[in-house]
Design an enzyme around this catalytic site. Structure first.
Site, short mmCIF file in Angstrom:
data_model
loop_
_atom_site.label_atom_id
_atom_site.label_comp_id
_atom_site.label_asym_id
_atom_site.label_seq_id
_atom_site.Cartn_x
_atom_site.Cartn_y
_atom_site.Cartn_z
N ASP A 158 -3.19 -18.41 1.37
CA ASP A 158 -4.19 -19.11 0.54
C ASP A 158 -4.92 -20.16 1.37
O ASP A 158 -6.15 -20.32 1.28
CB ASP A 158 -3.56 -19.70 -0.73
CG ASP A 158 -2.27 -20.47 -0.47
OD1 ASP A 158 -1.75 -20.43 0.66
OD2 ASP A 158 -1.79 -21.13 -1.42
N TYR A 213 0.82 -1.22 0.00
CA TYR A 213 0.00 0.00 0.00
C TYR A 213 0.85 1.26 0.00
O TYR A 213 0.41 2.30 -0.45
CB TYR A 213 -0.90 0.03 1.24
CG TYR A 213 -2.22 -0.68 1.08
CD1 TYR A 213 -2.27 -2.04 0.84
CD2 TYR A 213 -3.41 0.03 1.19
CE1 TYR A 213 -3.47 -2.69 0.72
CE2 TYR A 213 -4.62 -0.62 1.07
CZ TYR A 213 -4.65 -1.98 0.83
OH TYR A 213 -5.84 -2.62 0.71
N LYS A 248 2.97 -15.58 3.23
CA LYS A 248 3.18 -16.34 1.99
C LYS A 248 4.68 -16.63 1.94
O LYS A 248 5.39 -16.25 0.99
CB LYS A 248 2.69 -15.51 0.78
CG LYS A 248 2.65 -16.27 -0.53
CD LYS A 248 1.54 -17.31 -0.60
CE LYS A 248 1.68 -18.14 -1.88
NZ LYS A 248 0.74 -19.28 -1.92
N ASP A 278 -12.38 -8.81 4.68
CA ASP A 278 -13.67 -8.80 3.96
C ASP A 278 -14.26 -10.20 3.94
O ASP A 278 -15.46 -10.39 4.15
CB ASP A 278 -13.50 -8.31 2.51
CG ASP A 278 -13.74 -6.81 2.37
OD1 ASP A 278 -13.43 -6.08 3.32
OD2 ASP A 278 -14.24 -6.39 1.30
N ASP A 318 -6.42 -6.87 4.28
CA ASP A 318 -7.54 -6.21 3.59
C ASP A 318 -8.47 -7.28 3.02
O ASP A 318 -9.69 -7.25 3.22
CB ASP A 318 -6.99 -5.32 2.47
CG ASP A 318 -8.10 -4.67 1.66
OD1 ASP A 318 -9.05 -4.17 2.28
OD2 ASP A 318 -8.00 -4.67 0.41
C1 IPM Z 1 -10.34 -1.04 3.90
C2 IPM Z 1 -10.57 -0.49 2.53
C3 IPM Z 1 -9.39 0.38 2.15
C4 IPM Z 1 -8.15 -0.50 2.16
C5 IPM Z 1 -9.53 1.09 0.80
C6 IPM Z 1 -10.77 1.95 0.76
C7 IPM Z 1 -8.32 1.89 0.46
O1 IPM Z 1 -10.78 -1.51 1.61
O2 IPM Z 1 -10.24 -0.24 4.84
O3 IPM Z 1 -10.28 -2.27 4.04
O4 IPM Z 1 -7.86 -1.19 1.20
O5 IPM Z 1 -7.47 -0.49 3.18
MG MG Z 2 -10.90 -3.44 2.49
#
Ligand code: IPM
Ligand code: MG
Length: 356
Positions: free
Chosen positions: A223, A142, A191, A251, A247
């Site tokens: 993975d 990032y 990884k 999710d 990240d």
């Molecule tokens: C998160 C989001 C952010 C990230 C984006 C919006 C840059 O997906 O906070 O998880 O990737 O960190």
């Molecule tokens: Mg995210």
């Protein structure tokens, strides 16, 4: 106590959900004798529209000088074609970096009242999912150098993923300390079969593991982690990982609960300053309709009280109130179930307030 909170409502449903969290904080202030003072700063698309940048220098300074920062959400299709340098997300990354928020805590909890919402079978979800992802937030790909250049007549893009030992060590410590306060089980996700950054990550974690003999430590490849989260999610307590893996996995993990609208997060620095936000996005399709679920933001405010202000009883009061409202059968549209009462975003906020 008097606490200065910089409030970044952001885009889409951001303003609606943040307003509900502020109502809840005001109630806590009233009940426990604290005064929360809010300063509002534009962030993301709304700031691009007003000021031409996703966050102004003054806005950033107000984040740095606060006791804590509360964020709604940023971004939306309207700003998708902005040049990379002024995209809404850029502000979020800049705040994380400039405030030194290297530790991102993302709890994933399946609320017992919402067990049916999980897309996984009851036999897999078992007695409930309760895990915590500790994501490194200011390093890795990032923040590494990026280039897009022409080589031999075609474009070549490069994103560099650097990690230094001290960056790995400080997030590792947070993870071990957090594991000590929870189930004393830590899985470090990497990884290491491919990446040098992961090999350094693993070596550093092993060094720390010796300092925490009580923590049951394991290494797991990213993975395989993605697979295990679906196959057997209750095996996990705390997971620690680098920025991009975190990240993606957070999710995935949030979806195990079937209700991303419920999930809070905390981004912490080495001091008490932190930024707190729900993990979901700005949901532009339902913005302004007063139907969003404010619970993720309300629980983020609870994390703020717990981690930045050392107000554990006050944080408990918010979490208990959320539980009571769910027990009483109130639901926003995203978590609606048969036999429950559907409420709006602001009604949900009011219900939480009245249960404190
Ligand atoms: C998160 C989001 C952010 C990230 C984006 C919006 C840059 O997906 O906070 O998880 O990737 O960190
Ligand atoms: Mg995210």
């Amino acid at each position: 106590m008097v606490k200065k909170i910089t409030v970044l409502k952001g885009d889409g449903i951001g303003p609606e959900i943040v307003n509900e969290a502020l109502k809840v904080l005001d109630k806590i202030g009233e009940k426990y004798g604290h005064s929360f003072e809010y300063t509002y700063v534009d962030i993301g698309g709304c700031s691009i529209d007003k000021h031409g940048v996703p966050i102004t220098d003054e806005g950033m300074a107000l984040c740095k000088s606060a006791d804590s920062v509360l964020l709604g959400a940023v971004g939306g299709p309207k700003w998708d074609n902005c040049p990379p340098a002024i995209r809404p997300e850029k502000a979020l990354l800049a705040v994380r970096k400039e405030l030194g928020l290297f530790a991102n805590l993302r709890p994933t909890k399946l609320f017992k009242q919402l067990a049916d919402a999980s897309p996984l079978k009851q036999s897999i979800v078992g007695n409930g999912i309760d895990l915590l992802i500790v994501r490194e937030l200011t390093g890795g790909v990032y923040f590494g150098k990026r280039t897009t250049e022409e080589v031999n007549g075609e474009l070549v893009a490069t994103d560099i993923m650097p990690y230094s030992e001290h960056e790995i060590e400080r997030i590792g410590r947070i993870a071990f300390e957090t594991a000590m306060k929870r189930g004393k089980k830590l899985a470090s996700v990497d990884k290491a079969n491919v990446l040098d950054t992961s090999r350094l990550w693993r070596k550093t974690m092993h060094r720390l593991a010796e300092e925490y003999p009580e923590v049951e430590y394991s290494d797991i490849l990213v993975d395989n982690t993605a697979m295990q989260l679906i196959k057997n999610p209750t095996q996990f307590d705390v997971l620690v990982t680098e920025n991009m893996f975190g990240d993606i996995l957070s999710d995935e993990a949030s979806m195990l609960t079937g209700s991303i609208g419920m999930m809070p997060s905390a981004s912490l620095s080495s001091g008490s300053l932190g930024m707190y936000e729900p993990i979901h996005g700005s949901a532009p399709d339902i913005a302004g309709m007063n139907i969003a679920n404010p619970i993720g933001t309300i629980l983020s405010a609870a994390m703020m009280l717990r981690y930045s202000f050392n107000m554990a009883a006050e944080a408990d009061a918010i979490e208990n109130a959320v539980n009571a409202v769910l027990d009483a059968g109130y639901r926003t549209g995203d978590i609606m179930q048969e036999g429950c009462t559907k409420v709006s975003c602001s009604e949900m906020g009011d219900l939480v307030v009245s249960n404190i």
